[in-house]
Scaffold this active site. Sequence first.
Site, PDB file in Angstrom:
ATOM      1  N   LYS A  22    -110.847 -62.231  41.763  1.00  0.00           N
ATOM      2  CA  LYS A  22    -112.258 -61.939  42.047  1.00  0.00           C
ATOM      3  C   LYS A  22    -113.170 -63.008  41.455  1.00  0.00           C
ATOM      4  O   LYS A  22    -114.125 -63.443  42.083  1.00  0.00           O
ATOM      5  CB  LYS A  22    -112.667 -60.575  41.465  1.00  0.00           C
ATOM      6  CG  LYS A  22    -111.924 -59.391  42.030  1.00  0.00           C
ATOM      7  CD  LYS A  22    -112.513 -58.072  41.539  1.00  0.00           C
ATOM      8  CE  LYS A  22    -112.408 -57.839  40.045  1.00  0.00           C
ATOM      9  NZ  LYS A  22    -111.031 -57.709  39.547  1.00  0.00           N
ATOM     10  N   ARG A  66    -116.502 -49.988  38.738  1.00  0.00           N
ATOM     11  CA  ARG A  66    -115.074 -49.812  38.540  1.00  0.00           C
ATOM     12  C   ARG A  66    -114.695 -48.345  38.506  1.00  0.00           C
ATOM     13  O   ARG A  66    -113.559 -48.006  38.155  1.00  0.00           O
ATOM     14  CB  ARG A  66    -114.674 -50.438  37.208  1.00  0.00           C
ATOM     15  CG  ARG A  66    -113.627 -51.535  37.450  1.00  0.00           C
ATOM     16  CD  ARG A  66    -113.794 -52.586  36.519  1.00  0.00           C
ATOM     17  NE  ARG A  66    -112.670 -53.207  35.951  1.00  0.00           N
ATOM     18  CZ  ARG A  66    -112.741 -54.489  35.619  1.00  0.00           C
ATOM     19  NH1 ARG A  66    -113.799 -55.200  35.886  1.00  0.00           N
ATOM     20  NH2 ARG A  66    -111.740 -55.037  35.032  1.00  0.00           N
ATOM     21  N   ARG A 103    -101.221 -66.782  32.695  1.00  0.00           N
ATOM     22  CA  ARG A 103    -102.620 -67.225  32.584  1.00  0.00           C
ATOM     23  C   ARG A 103    -102.922 -67.732  31.171  1.00  0.00           C
ATOM     24  O   ARG A 103    -102.525 -67.129  30.181  1.00  0.00           O
ATOM     25  CB  ARG A 103    -103.553 -66.059  32.941  1.00  0.00           C
ATOM     26  CG  ARG A 103    -105.011 -66.442  32.928  1.00  0.00           C
ATOM     27  CD  ARG A 103    -105.823 -65.561  33.828  1.00  0.00           C
ATOM     28  NE  ARG A 103    -106.009 -64.208  33.341  1.00  0.00           N
ATOM     29  CZ  ARG A 103    -106.820 -63.337  33.932  1.00  0.00           C
ATOM     30  NH1 ARG A 103    -107.489 -63.668  35.008  1.00  0.00           N
ATOM     31  NH2 ARG A 103    -106.941 -62.121  33.431  1.00  0.00           N
ATOM     32  N   ARG A 138    -104.167 -51.841  32.238  1.00  0.00           N
ATOM     33  CA  ARG A 138    -105.283 -52.213  33.117  1.00  0.00           C
ATOM     34  C   ARG A 138    -104.970 -51.868  34.573  1.00  0.00           C
ATOM     35  O   ARG A 138    -105.846 -51.435  35.311  1.00  0.00           O
ATOM     36  CB  ARG A 138    -105.582 -53.714  32.971  1.00  0.00           C
ATOM     37  CG  ARG A 138    -106.184 -54.051  31.606  1.00  0.00           C
ATOM     38  CD  ARG A 138    -106.179 -55.536  31.326  1.00  0.00           C
ATOM     39  NE  ARG A 138    -107.147 -56.269  32.108  1.00  0.00           N
ATOM     40  CZ  ARG A 138    -107.141 -57.592  32.229  1.00  0.00           C
ATOM     41  NH1 ARG A 138    -106.214 -58.309  31.635  1.00  0.00           N
ATOM     42  NH2 ARG A 138    -108.063 -58.192  32.932  1.00  0.00           N
TER      43      ARG A 138
HETATM   44  P1  AMP Z   1    -112.101 -58.128  33.578  1.00  0.00           P
HETATM   45  O1  AMP Z   1    -112.182 -59.504  33.011  1.00  0.00           O
HETATM   46  O2  AMP Z   1    -113.036 -57.919  34.746  1.00  0.00           O
HETATM   47  O3  AMP Z   1    -110.695 -57.707  33.902  1.00  0.00           O
HETATM   48  O4  AMP Z   1    -112.651 -57.137  32.439  1.00  0.00           O
HETATM   49  C1  AMP Z   1    -112.060 -57.122  31.160  1.00  0.00           C
HETATM   50  C2  AMP Z   1    -112.289 -55.785  30.503  1.00  0.00           C
HETATM   51  O5  AMP Z   1    -113.705 -55.520  30.396  1.00  0.00           O
HETATM   52  C3  AMP Z   1    -111.740 -54.588  31.252  1.00  0.00           C
HETATM   53  O6  AMP Z   1    -110.369 -54.382  31.014  1.00  0.00           O
HETATM   54  C4  AMP Z   1    -112.598 -53.458  30.686  1.00  0.00           C
HETATM   55  O7  AMP Z   1    -112.197 -53.106  29.376  1.00  0.00           O
HETATM   56  C5  AMP Z   1    -113.964 -54.125  30.565  1.00  0.00           C
HETATM   57  N1  AMP Z   1    -114.765 -53.958  31.806  1.00  0.00           N
HETATM   58  C6  AMP Z   1    -115.156 -54.931  32.677  1.00  0.00           C
HETATM   59  N2  AMP Z   1    -115.879 -54.418  33.681  1.00  0.00           N
HETATM   60  C7  AMP Z   1    -115.949 -53.067  33.460  1.00  0.00           C
HETATM   61  C8  AMP Z   1    -116.540 -51.973  34.145  1.00  0.00           C
HETATM   62  N3  AMP Z   1    -117.243 -52.126  35.292  1.00  0.00           N
HETATM   63  N4  AMP Z   1    -116.409 -50.730  33.600  1.00  0.00           N
HETATM   64  C9  AMP Z   1    -115.744 -50.541  32.448  1.00  0.00           C
HETATM   65  N5  AMP Z   1    -115.137 -51.529  31.765  1.00  0.00           N
HETATM   66  C10 AMP Z   1    -115.246 -52.790  32.243  1.00  0.00           C
END
Ligand code: AMP
Length: 212
Positions: free
Chosen positions: A13, A88, A123, A167
Site C-alpha cells: 500500500k 482498519r 524487509r 498483524r
Molecule cells: P502499518 O505500517 O500500516 O502496518 O502500521 C503499523 C502499526 O500501526 C499497525 O500494526 C497498528 O499497530 C498501527 N496502526 C496503523 N494504522 C492503524 C489503524 N488505522 N488503526 C489501528 N492501528 C493502526
Amino acid sequence: MNIILLGAPGAGKGTQAERISANYNIPTISTGETLRAAVKNGTELGQRAKSYMDAGALVPDEVVIGIIKEFLSSEKCKNGFILDGFPRSIPQAEALDRTGVKIDMVLDIEVEDQKIIDRMSGRRVCPACGASHHIMYNPPKISGKCDKCGNDLVIRKDDAPETVKARLDSYHGITEPLKDYYAAKGLLTVVEGQDKVEDTSALVDAAMSRLK
Ligand code: AMP
C-alpha cells in the site's frame, strides 16, 4: 480525488500511495508511519501507541481517528487525499463516514498470506530516512546499508515473524470486513498484487484512470 488504500500489512500500500500521490499531486497519510514517527519522537501519542504496535495489535480507534481528522481538516487536502492504513475496522470506517468526507474509490491490493510472510521476513528499513529495502526483491547496493542515506538498515520490530502472524490475524478478523462494507457502497476496486512492483503499479494506474 479521495482514495482509500486497503490491503494486508506488507501488500504494498505504501509504495502505491507514494506513486498515486506523486502522479495526482495529492497528499497521502500513512497512519502506521505517523504512529512510528510518534513512537520514535517519544510523544504522548507514541507512548499510547507503542505497546499495541509492538504486539502487532491495532491501536485504539480514537487515537487513529484523531490523527485522520486532523489530516483531513488541513488545507493541503482540499483537492483530494490518499489514506494508507486507515480505516482498519468498521468503527473507523463509520467514523470516517461521519466526517461527511466523500470517498471516490477504495483500492484493495490483494496478496496471499504466505507471500506477505515471505516479503516481511526480508524487509529491511532505514531508521533514519524511512526507506524500505528487501534482501531478495530490492536489495541495497551495499549490504545492510540504506541506498538513500547510507545508514544501517534494521528489521522493523513488528516485522518479526510472530508479530507478522498477529498483524495478519488482525487484518483478517478486523480489517477485511471493510471489503464488503465498501463493496456495498459500490466503491471497492480489487487489484491483485503482483510479484514485481511495476506490474502491480500498472494495474493500479489502470484502476485510477477508470476513475477519471
Ligand atoms: P502499518 O505500517 O500500516 O502496518 O502500521 C503499523 C502499526 O500501526 C499497525 O500494526 C497498528 O499497530 C498501527 N496502526 C496503523 N494504522 C492503524 C489503524 N488505522 N488503526 C489501528 N492501528 C493502526
